[in-house]
Design a protein around this motif. Sequence first.
Motif, mmCIF file in Angstrom:
data_model
loop_
_atom_site.group_PDB
_atom_site.id
_atom_site.type_symbol
_atom_site.label_atom_id
_atom_site.label_comp_id
_atom_site.label_asym_id
_atom_site.label_seq_id
_atom_site.Cartn_x
_atom_site.Cartn_y
_atom_site.Cartn_z
ATOM 1 N N LYS A 67 0.836 -1.225 0.257
ATOM 2 C CA LYS A 67 0.178 0.153 0.231
ATOM 3 C C LYS A 67 1.265 1.200 0.053
ATOM 4 O O LYS A 67 1.660 1.281 0.370
ATOM 5 N N TYR A 68 0.612 1.776 -0.361
ATOM 6 C CA TYR A 68 0.848 3.612 -0.741
ATOM 7 C C TYR A 68 -0.065 4.487 -0.734
ATOM 8 O O TYR A 68 -1.039 4.518 -1.571
ATOM 9 N N GLU A 69 -0.064 5.386 0.516
ATOM 10 C CA GLU A 69 -0.872 6.212 1.036
ATOM 11 C C GLU A 69 -2.342 5.358 0.328
ATOM 12 O O GLU A 69 -2.929 5.229 1.734
ATOM 13 N N ILE A 70 -3.500 6.201 -0.569
ATOM 14 C CA ILE A 70 -5.055 5.905 -0.680
ATOM 15 C C ILE A 70 -4.251 4.404 -1.258
ATOM 16 O O ILE A 70 -6.002 3.646 -1.661
ATOM 17 N N TYR A 71 -4.043 4.049 -2.218
ATOM 18 C CA TYR A 71 -3.386 3.327 -3.261
ATOM 19 C C TYR A 71 -3.349 1.605 -2.839
ATOM 20 O O TYR A 71 -1.982 1.558 -1.737
ATOM 21 N N SER A 72 -3.876 0.582 -3.152
ATOM 22 C CA SER A 72 -3.044 -1.055 -2.652
ATOM 23 C C SER A 72 -2.909 -1.604 -3.635
ATOM 24 O O SER A 72 -3.428 -0.769 -4.679
ATOM 25 N N SER A 95 4.546 9.541 -8.762
ATOM 26 C CA SER A 95 5.918 8.755 -8.630
ATOM 27 C C SER A 95 6.284 9.196 -10.007
ATOM 28 O O SER A 95 6.102 9.213 -11.037
ATOM 29 N N LEU A 131 11.067 6.440 -2.333
ATOM 30 C CA LEU A 131 9.537 6.865 -1.444
ATOM 31 C C LEU A 131 8.981 6.237 -0.871
ATOM 32 O O LEU A 131 10.129 4.838 -0.761
ATOM 33 N N PHE A 140 6.369 3.055 0.890
ATOM 34 C CA PHE A 140 5.315 2.257 1.106
ATOM 35 C C PHE A 140 5.212 1.454 1.946
ATOM 36 O O PHE A 140 6.031 1.476 2.572
ATOM 37 N N ASN A 170 6.809 -0.785 6.917
ATOM 38 C CA ASN A 170 7.117 0.757 6.138
ATOM 39 C C ASN A 170 8.549 0.378 5.617
ATOM 40 O O ASN A 170 9.866 -0.227 6.245
#
Length: 84
Positions: free
Chosen positions: A14-19, A43, A49, A51, A61
């Motif tokens: 997952k990254y921010e609100i995305y998965s 990106s 970054l 994730f 993380n």
Amino acid sequence: MVPSNIIQRTFYIKYEIYSGTGFTFEKNNKQYLATARHIFPFSENGQILEFSIMYNNKWINIQSKIYTHQNKFVDIVCLELPRD
């Protein structure tokens, strides 16, 4: 039947609100995670970054360098992993 070594290389990320999911591979003694570019929509190539990756039922993380294709329509990225 899917071989266990393939299953063990597939991860939920997952990254921010995305998965999504991705799989690991090795090249030149480095480990990478290949996944969909749309998980990291803003990106840029070479950007560092952070994730999260699900490992042993825990979110870990990770800071990583992202590699993108110059064509924004190619929906694949690779993330250089700092460890196995």
